[in-house]
Design a protein around this motif. Structure first.
Motif, PDB file in Angstrom:
ATOM      1  N   PRO A 333       0.745 -10.175  17.607  1.00 27.50           N
ATOM      2  CA  PRO A 333       2.245 -10.141  17.647  1.00 27.50           C
ATOM      3  C   PRO A 333       2.212  -8.933  16.108  1.00 27.50           C
ATOM      4  N   ALA A 334       3.682  -8.315  16.083  1.00 25.73           N
ATOM      5  CA  ALA A 334       4.313  -7.946  15.326  1.00 25.73           C
ATOM      6  C   ALA A 334       4.337  -8.309  13.779  1.00 25.73           C
ATOM      7  N   ARG A 335       4.143  -9.528  13.408  1.00 26.14           N
ATOM      8  CA  ARG A 335       4.246 -10.355  12.720  1.00 26.14           C
ATOM      9  C   ARG A 335       2.699 -10.824  11.804  1.00 26.14           C
ATOM     10  N   GLN A 336       1.927 -10.613  12.914  1.00 23.34           N
ATOM     11  CA  GLN A 336       0.306 -10.584  12.517  1.00 23.34           C
ATOM     12  C   GLN A 336       0.104  -9.138  12.019  1.00 23.34           C
ATOM     13  N   ARG A 337       0.383  -8.250  12.373  1.00 23.26           N
ATOM     14  CA  ARG A 337       0.030  -6.514  11.738  1.00 23.26           C
ATOM     15  C   ARG A 337       0.994  -6.233  11.126  1.00 23.26           C
ATOM     16  N   LEU A 338       2.235  -6.608   9.897  1.00 25.53           N
ATOM     17  CA  LEU A 338       2.675  -6.962   9.543  1.00 25.53           C
ATOM     18  C   LEU A 338       1.990  -7.442   7.701  1.00 25.53           C
ATOM     19  N   ALA A 339       1.962  -8.943   8.210  1.00 27.58           N
ATOM     20  CA  ALA A 339       0.729  -9.950   7.458  1.00 27.58           C
ATOM     21  C   ALA A 339      -0.134  -9.195   7.145  1.00 27.58           C
ATOM     22  N   LEU A 340      -1.371  -8.817   7.980  1.00 28.00           N
ATOM     23  CA  LEU A 340      -2.294  -7.786   7.257  1.00 28.00           C
ATOM     24  C   LEU A 340      -2.499  -6.890   6.996  1.00 28.00           C
ATOM     25  N   LEU A 341      -1.185  -5.794   6.507  1.00 24.15           N
ATOM     26  CA  LEU A 341      -1.107  -4.695   6.197  1.00 24.15           C
ATOM     27  C   LEU A 341      -0.082  -5.384   4.573  1.00 24.15           C
ATOM     28  N   HIS A 342       0.787  -6.363   4.713  1.00 30.40           N
ATOM     29  CA  HIS A 342       0.378  -6.975   3.093  1.00 30.40           C
ATOM     30  C   HIS A 342      -0.759  -7.332   2.367  1.00 30.40           C
ATOM     31  N   PHE A 343      -1.756  -7.634   3.519  1.00 30.38           N
ATOM     32  CA  PHE A 343      -2.528  -8.063   2.290  1.00 30.38           C
ATOM     33  C   PHE A 343      -3.385  -7.024   1.978  1.00 30.38           C
ATOM     34  N   TYR A 344      -3.504  -6.177   2.379  1.00 33.14           N
ATOM     35  CA  TYR A 344      -3.822  -4.627   1.551  1.00 33.14           C
ATOM     36  C   TYR A 344      -3.187  -4.640   0.932  1.00 33.14           C
ATOM     37  N   GLU A 345      -1.983  -4.849   1.096  1.00 31.95           N
ATOM     38  CA  GLU A 345      -0.830  -4.032  -0.152  1.00 31.95           C
ATOM     39  C   GLU A 345      -0.958  -4.472  -1.219  1.00 31.95           C
ATOM     40  N   GLU A 346      -1.001  -6.009  -1.410  1.00 36.43           N
ATOM     41  CA  GLU A 346      -0.180  -7.101  -2.294  1.00 36.43           C
ATOM     42  C   GLU A 346      -2.012  -7.337  -2.948  1.00 36.43           C
ATOM     43  N   GLY A 347      -3.371  -6.754  -1.927  1.00 34.83           N
ATOM     44  CA  GLY A 347      -4.620  -6.620  -2.516  1.00 34.83           C
ATOM     45  C   GLY A 347      -4.959  -5.712  -3.398  1.00 34.83           C
ATOM     46  N   LEU A 348      -4.848  -5.035  -3.164  1.00 30.48           N
ATOM     47  CA  LEU A 348      -4.306  -2.849  -4.067  1.00 30.48           C
ATOM     48  C   LEU A 348      -3.907  -3.477  -5.155  1.00 30.48           C
ATOM     49  N   LEU A 349      -2.544  -4.440  -5.367  1.00 25.46           N
ATOM     50  CA  LEU A 349      -1.929  -5.090  -6.158  1.00 25.46           C
ATOM     51  C   LEU A 349      -2.401  -5.385  -7.515  1.00 25.46           C
ATOM     52  N   ARG A 350      -2.560  -6.686  -6.460  1.00 25.36           N
ATOM     53  CA  ARG A 350      -2.758  -7.727  -7.589  1.00 25.36           C
ATOM     54  C   ARG A 350      -4.614  -7.849  -8.440  1.00 25.36           C
ATOM     55  N   SER A 351      -5.292  -7.121  -7.656  1.00 25.34           N
ATOM     56  CA  SER A 351      -6.566  -6.485  -8.438  1.00 25.34           C
ATOM     57  C   SER A 351      -6.827  -5.531  -9.642  1.00 25.34           C
ATOM     58  N   GLY A 352      -5.102  -4.988  -9.442  1.00 21.90           N
ATOM     59  CA  GLY A 352      -5.179  -3.381 -10.542  1.00 21.90           C
ATOM     60  C   GLY A 352      -5.647  -2.113  -9.732  1.00 21.90           C
ATOM     61  N   THR A 353      -6.961  -2.536  -8.764  1.00 22.73           N
ATOM     62  CA  THR A 353      -7.130  -1.313  -7.548  1.00 22.73           C
ATOM     63  C   THR A 353      -6.390   0.221  -8.029  1.00 22.73           C
ATOM     64  N   LYS A 354      -5.498   0.370  -8.048  1.00 21.33           N
ATOM     65  CA  LYS A 354      -4.621   1.844  -8.242  1.00 21.33           C
ATOM     66  C   LYS A 354      -4.546   2.214  -9.503  1.00 21.33           C
ATOM     67  N   GLN A 355      -4.644   1.441  -9.869  1.00 26.07           N
ATOM     68  CA  GLN A 355      -4.444   1.468 -11.988  1.00 26.07           C
ATOM     69  C   GLN A 355      -5.715   2.272 -11.932  1.00 26.07           C
ATOM     70  N   ILE A 356      -6.555   1.077 -11.364  1.00 25.55           N
ATOM     71  CA  ILE A 356      -8.118   2.201 -12.184  1.00 25.55           C
ATOM     72  C   ILE A 356      -8.722   3.313 -11.593  1.00 25.55           C
ATOM     73  N   GLU A 357      -7.991   3.418 -10.274  1.00 27.76           N
ATOM     74  CA  GLU A 357      -8.510   4.633  -9.106  1.00 27.76           C
ATOM     75  C   GLU A 357      -7.210   5.951 -10.509  1.00 27.76           C
TER      76      GLU A 357
END
Length: 471
Positions: A333-357
């Protein structure tokens, strides 16, 4: 006998507020539907150059629809019927446009019929309206026209590059069908003579279009499921091949990792574009945000492409372009695809991965990649807010809604893990051949820079965190 002063100007009756607002609403419905259709065909298209163009035009079309919608609301404010009682004939036409048999037909229908007809309609609107009374509309439409004409010219050049000068006879037949259908509804402004749609035309009667549940990549690339060894815990050979590159220098490895990752962010554009198609009754702001999300991620993919090409690499030979992140959950379902994408995006921001890169890229003195990552980081912060806002809208902001979001995310991650397991023995799953070809290229390009003493420690975000233990 009644007396009056003579009118100073004879006005076109269609320029009056009621008529103008009805015409602008038809334009808005056409642009709104075109935006979603461009997004869906962006997902359906594998050809890289066309994919980028469709995504950019999708986002611009969202801006055009928003400008028209805003103007309709301004006329007889505070009337709120702009998103109710859409013109059914415009919707029917645009549903036909989406039914193109392939990308070549789709481009012919949109860029040779639909957009030129909108241009003609906008030009006619400007010609008959009063440039003082209706100045806000004139301003908006003039800017829309610049975009539309640019899109037509850009796609004309791109289409010839991709397909050459010739085309199958069926493509002209498709144009003919859409022109006849457009004429039958009186044009986009509805001012022409209305007649019966061309139901007996050979192109009529096709099944309704649906956004693809699996995607293919440009045939210039070899088929591959994953792009880096952080999504497939079974690819031991790929991890070992990657570690050879990392052993050359961790800064250099980050430059390569960042460019390949950016290029493969196209899946993160395909998700919101597909969700826009599946969910067709959401608030207008939902589509504006998801169109921006999809376009941003296409920009990020293009950032990686630009870096890889800038190094002079044969990108299809050296760099994997994967499809598993979309294909593993494309039928959910559409909302599940969006949930997985949000998991990635939020995880990258929370972990500071982009800032470290970003710090590592700056340490490597890679100005281009550093600026790309800096803008990527800025965009991703916006995307996290999009995900938070619209998942809350779709699922609810109460305890049940939060639990449902967690369930959808966990289930999507499990589906991805199942997909990885199911395909672990596929001949195209190993990344080792790519990294083995890449190793001598990277080694030969390395140059000495001062060591700034940066402690290079980082970890990516993955759907299956088990794989990170072996990186």
């Amino acid at each position: 006998m009644a007396k009056a002063l003579p009118t100073s100007t004879k006005m076109n009756e269609q320029a009056r507020v009621d008529s103008a607002s009805q015409i602008l609403k038809r334009f808005y419905v056409a642009e709104r539907t075109l935006m979603r259709t461009l997004g869906a065909w962006f997902v359906a298209t594998s050809q890289w150059d066309l994919k980028r163009q469709l995504s950019a035009d999708m986002w611009r079309t969202a801006q055009h629809a928003d400008a028209l919608r805003t103007r309709v609301l301004e006329l007889r404010y505070p009337r709120r019927d702009v998103d109710r009682k859409y013109d059914t004939d415009v919707l029917a036409l645009m549903a036909e446009v989406a039914k193109a048999a392939d990308t070549q037909e789709f481009i012919a229908g949109v860029y040779d019929v639909v957009i030129p007809a909108l241009v003609q309609g906008y030009e006619a609107y400007i010609a008959r309206t009063d440039w003082l009374d209706d100045a806000p509309t004139v301003y908006r439409v003039q800017h829309i026209l610049v975009d539309k004409q640019t899109e037509i010219a850009a796609m004309r050049t791109l289409r010839e590059q991709v397909y050459g000068a010739g085309e199958p006879a069926r493509v002209e037949q498709w144009r003919d069908y859409l022109r006849l259908y457009l004429d039958s509804i009186g044009g986009f402004d509805g001012l022409g003579e209305v007649s019966t749609p061309p139901e007996s035309h050979p192109c009529a009667g096709r099944p309704a279009f649906d956004v693809p549940r699996t995607v293919e990549r440009d045939p210039r690339w070899r088929p591959v499921l994953f792009h880096l060894p952080h999504e497939n815990k079974y690819d031991a050979a790929g991890r070992e091949a990657w570690k050879r590159i990392e052993a050359l220098d961790k800064r250099v490895a980050m430059q390569v990792w960042s460019a390949i990752s950016h290029f493969n962010e196209i899946w993160a554009a395909e998700v919101p574009a597909s969700v826009m198609w599946d969910l067709d009754t959401e608030p207008w702001a939902f589509y504006m945000d998801l169109a921006r999300w999809a376009w941003d991620e296409t920009r990020h993919s293009t950032m990686g492409w630009r870096v890889l090409e800038g190094w002079g690499w044969d990108v299809p030979d050296l760099v994997p372009w994967a499809n598993a992140l979309y294909n593993s959950t494309g039928s959910t379902p559409a909302r599940q695809r969006l949930a997985l994408l949000h998991f990635y995006e939020e995880g990258l921001l929370r972990s500071g991965t982009k800032q470290i890169e970003l710090k590592i890229l700056e340490s490597a003195q890679d100005d281009n990649s550093s600026m790309d990552m800096d803008y990527d980081w800025a965009d991703e912060a916006i995307h996290v807010n999009y995900g938070y806002t619209w998942l809350k809208h779709l699922l609810g902001d109460d305890k049940a809604g939060r639990e449902e979001l967690q369930r959808l995310t966990d289930e999507a991650r499990a589906k991805h893990a199942d997909f990885v397991l199911a395909h672990k023995d596929d001949p195209d799953v190993s990344l080792a051949p790519y990294f083995e070809r890449l190793y001598p290229v990277v080694q030969a390009m390395m140059t000495d820079i001062p060591d700034d003493g940066l402690d290079i420690v980082w970890a990516p975000v993955a759907a299956d965190e088990e794989v990170l233990k072996e990186l």
